[in-house]
Motif scaffolding. Structure first.
Motif, PDB file in Angstrom:
ATOM      1  N   PRO A  64      15.418  25.665   8.850  1.00 55.97           N
ATOM      2  CA  PRO A  64      14.782  26.930   9.229  1.00 55.97           C
ATOM      3  C   PRO A  64      15.313  27.371  10.593  1.00 55.97           C
ATOM      4  O   PRO A  64      15.578  26.538  11.465  1.00 55.97           O
ATOM      5  N   ALA A  65      15.488  28.655  10.765  1.00 54.33           N
ATOM      6  CA  ALA A  65      16.170  29.213  11.936  1.00 54.33           C
ATOM      7  C   ALA A  65      15.605  28.726  13.265  1.00 54.33           C
ATOM      8  O   ALA A  65      16.346  28.570  14.228  1.00 54.33           O
ATOM      9  N   SER A  66      14.329  28.467  13.339  1.00 51.66           N
ATOM     10  CA  SER A  66      13.722  28.088  14.617  1.00 51.66           C
ATOM     11  C   SER A  66      13.968  26.630  15.006  1.00 51.66           C
ATOM     12  O   SER A  66      13.701  26.242  16.141  1.00 51.66           O
ATOM     13  N   ASP A  67      14.485  25.791  14.105  1.00 55.40           N
ATOM     14  CA  ASP A  67      14.637  24.370  14.406  1.00 55.40           C
ATOM     15  C   ASP A  67      15.782  24.074  15.375  1.00 55.40           C
ATOM     16  O   ASP A  67      15.704  23.160  16.168  1.00 55.40           O
ATOM     17  N   ASN A 101       4.310   8.872   8.580  1.00 55.53           N
ATOM     18  CA  ASN A 101       4.246   7.463   8.954  1.00 55.53           C
ATOM     19  C   ASN A 101       5.606   6.881   9.351  1.00 55.53           C
ATOM     20  O   ASN A 101       5.686   5.738   9.790  1.00 55.53           O
ATOM     21  N   GLN A 102       6.681   7.667   9.233  1.00 55.20           N
ATOM     22  CA  GLN A 102       8.018   7.206   9.611  1.00 55.20           C
ATOM     23  C   GLN A 102       8.558   7.891  10.870  1.00 55.20           C
ATOM     24  O   GLN A 102       9.693   7.634  11.274  1.00 55.20           O
ATOM     25  N   VAL A 103       7.751   8.747  11.490  1.00 53.56           N
ATOM     26  CA  VAL A 103       8.207   9.501  12.660  1.00 53.56           C
ATOM     27  C   VAL A 103       8.726   8.578  13.760  1.00 53.56           C
ATOM     28  O   VAL A 103       9.772   8.822  14.355  1.00 53.56           O
ATOM     29  N   GLY A 104       8.038   7.488  14.046  1.00 50.68           N
ATOM     30  CA  GLY A 104       8.461   6.569  15.104  1.00 50.68           C
ATOM     31  C   GLY A 104       9.845   5.988  14.855  1.00 50.68           C
ATOM     32  O   GLY A 104      10.636   5.835  15.788  1.00 50.68           O
ATOM     33  N   PHE A 105      10.157   5.673  13.607  1.00 50.89           N
ATOM     34  CA  PHE A 105      11.478   5.158  13.240  1.00 50.89           C
ATOM     35  C   PHE A 105      12.558   6.151  13.659  1.00 50.89           C
ATOM     36  O   PHE A 105      13.564   5.777  14.260  1.00 50.89           O
ATOM     37  N   LYS A 125      12.922   6.703  17.572  1.00 46.46           N
ATOM     38  CA  LYS A 125      13.678   5.625  18.209  1.00 46.46           C
ATOM     39  C   LYS A 125      15.183   5.873  18.117  1.00 46.46           C
ATOM     40  O   LYS A 125      15.957   5.326  18.886  1.00 46.46           O
ATOM     41  N   ARG A 126      15.583   6.676  17.159  1.00 43.26           N
ATOM     42  CA  ARG A 126      17.006   6.958  16.946  1.00 43.26           C
ATOM     43  C   ARG A 126      17.416   8.320  17.493  1.00 43.26           C
ATOM     44  O   ARG A 126      18.483   8.819  17.194  1.00 43.26           O
ATOM     45  N   GLY A 127      16.548   8.934  18.300  1.00 43.45           N
ATOM     46  CA  GLY A 127      16.899  10.154  19.002  1.00 43.45           C
ATOM     47  C   GLY A 127      16.452  11.458  18.366  1.00 43.45           C
ATOM     48  O   GLY A 127      16.762  12.527  18.884  1.00 43.45           O
ATOM     49  N   MET A 128      15.727  11.397  17.280  1.00 48.36           N
ATOM     50  CA  MET A 128      15.283  12.626  16.629  1.00 48.36           C
ATOM     51  C   MET A 128      13.980  13.108  17.250  1.00 48.36           C
ATOM     52  O   MET A 128      13.219  12.327  17.827  1.00 48.36           O
ATOM     53  N   SER A 129      13.714  14.414  17.118  1.00 51.18           N
ATOM     54  CA  SER A 129      12.503  15.024  17.653  1.00 51.18           C
ATOM     55  C   SER A 129      11.768  15.779  16.564  1.00 51.18           C
ATOM     56  O   SER A 129      12.390  16.423  15.710  1.00 51.18           O
ATOM     57  N   VAL A 130      10.443  15.738  16.623  1.00 56.62           N
ATOM     58  CA  VAL A 130       9.599  16.482  15.687  1.00 56.62           C
ATOM     59  C   VAL A 130       9.638  17.958  16.047  1.00 56.62           C
ATOM     60  O   VAL A 130       9.564  18.319  17.226  1.00 56.62           O
ATOM     61  N   VAL A 187       1.526  13.665   0.363  1.00 55.96           N
ATOM     62  CA  VAL A 187       2.188  12.899   1.432  1.00 55.96           C
ATOM     63  C   VAL A 187       2.520  13.862   2.567  1.00 55.96           C
ATOM     64  O   VAL A 187       3.220  14.850   2.361  1.00 55.96           O
ATOM     65  N   LYS A 188       2.005  13.592   3.754  1.00 57.34           N
ATOM     66  CA  LYS A 188       2.242  14.447   4.929  1.00 57.34           C
ATOM     67  C   LYS A 188       3.660  14.253   5.454  1.00 57.34           C
ATOM     68  O   LYS A 188       4.137  13.126   5.574  1.00 57.34           O
ATOM     69  N   HIS A 189       4.305  15.377   5.793  1.00 54.80           N
ATOM     70  CA  HIS A 189       5.676  15.390   6.318  1.00 54.80           C
ATOM     71  C   HIS A 189       5.765  16.283   7.551  1.00 54.80           C
ATOM     72  O   HIS A 189       4.939  17.173   7.743  1.00 54.80           O
ATOM     73  N   VAL A 190       6.783  16.064   8.361  1.00 56.71           N
ATOM     74  CA  VAL A 190       7.167  16.952   9.465  1.00 56.71           C
ATOM     75  C   VAL A 190       8.683  17.078   9.448  1.00 56.71           C
ATOM     76  O   VAL A 190       9.380  16.179   8.982  1.00 56.71           O
ATOM     77  N   ARG A 191       9.189  18.192   9.958  1.00 58.86           N
ATOM     78  CA  ARG A 191      10.639  18.319  10.132  1.00 58.86           C
ATOM     79  C   ARG A 191      11.037  17.676  11.443  1.00 58.86           C
ATOM     80  O   ARG A 191      10.322  17.756  12.440  1.00 58.86           O
ATOM     81  N   MET A 192      12.217  17.032  11.429  1.00 56.65           N
ATOM     82  CA  MET A 192      12.767  16.405  12.628  1.00 56.65           C
ATOM     83  C   MET A 192      14.211  16.829  12.768  1.00 56.65           C
ATOM     84  O   MET A 192      14.894  17.085  11.764  1.00 56.65           O
ATOM     85  N   VAL A 193      14.688  16.926  14.014  1.00 62.56           N
ATOM     86  CA  VAL A 193      16.044  17.398  14.295  1.00 62.56           C
ATOM     87  C   VAL A 193      16.709  16.529  15.357  1.00 62.56           C
ATOM     88  O   VAL A 193      16.044  15.844  16.126  1.00 62.56           O
ATOM     89  N   MET A 194      18.054  16.613  15.371  1.00 61.92           N
ATOM     90  CA  MET A 194      18.817  15.930  16.398  1.00 61.92           C
ATOM     91  C   MET A 194      20.228  16.508  16.448  1.00 61.92           C
ATOM     92  O   MET A 194      20.832  16.768  15.417  1.00 61.92           O
ATOM     93  N   GLU A 195      20.731  16.716  17.666  1.00 61.35           N
ATOM     94  CA  GLU A 195      22.139  17.073  17.834  1.00 61.35           C
ATOM     95  C   GLU A 195      22.958  15.791  17.819  1.00 61.35           C
ATOM     96  O   GLU A 195      22.532  14.760  18.333  1.00 61.35           O
ATOM     97  N   LEU A 196      24.125  15.863  17.214  1.00 71.69           N
ATOM     98  CA  LEU A 196      25.023  14.698  17.194  1.00 71.69           C
ATOM     99  C   LEU A 196      26.078  14.821  18.282  1.00 71.69           C
ATOM    100  O   LEU A 196      26.402  15.870  18.730  1.00 71.69           O
TER     101      LEU A 196
END
Length: 162
Positions: A71-74, A130-134, A137-142, A153-162
């Motif tokens: 989504p454009a805002s991410d 329930n996997q957000v912490g995993f 730890k690898r640099g992703m953000s909610v 099952v509850k979900h959130v989007r997560m992002v990270m620049e490489l």
């Protein structure tokens, strides 16, 4: 107690045909909803499997990567203009080896391969809460306000620049 990280000689990571991801996707992610396992985009994705040295034919961890804009805002327009954005989906690790570093090794490999060979500059996913912490730890953000529910099952989007 600290769990030792797997040694590179303990396993092999390689690209695999998408159908090889289905058994773990079903068993780990959607045992009660097998219709959630196949994705229409599977034939066009990049699929990876982690195989233990003791069995090079059956993956014990799988993940799929798709060139797909979030989504454009991410990601800011500036981040998106740097290169291709990819979404990883259907990341599953066999229950008996979870928490031992194999899933993290696979995810790190996929990020490196995507950056080096596919020129991906950012990744995103829809993670189970329930996997957000995993992933953190690898640099992703909610992504704020991205909460959703899929089959209870509850979900959130997560992002990270490489």
């Amino acid at each position: 107690m600290t769990v030792p990280h797997p040694q590179p000689t303990d396993f092999e990571i390689r690209r695999i045909p998408y159908l090889l991801t289905y058994p773990l996707r079903t068993a780990i992610l959607w045992p009660n909803h097998p219709s959630e396992v196949p994705l229409a985009a599977d034939p066009t994705g990049l699929h990876y499997g982690l195989f233990l040295a003791s069995d090079s034919s059956t993956p014990v961890s799988v993940i799929s990567l798709f060139i797909e804009s979030p989504p454009a805002s991410d990601f800011t327009p500036q981040q998106q203009s740097k290169g291709k954005i990819a979404r990883f989906r259907k990341f599953a690790t066999a229950a008996e080896i979870q928490g031992k570093g194999y899933g993290g090794a696979l995810l790190s490999h996929v990020f490196e391969d995507a950056k080096r060979n596919e020129r991906i500059t950012g990744v995103w996913c829809t993670a189970r809460v329930n996997q957000v912490g995993f992933y953190e730890k690898r640099g992703m953000s909610v992504v704020e306000g991205s909460e959703s529910d899929q089959k209870g099952v509850k979900h959130v989007r997560m992002v990270m620049e490489l």
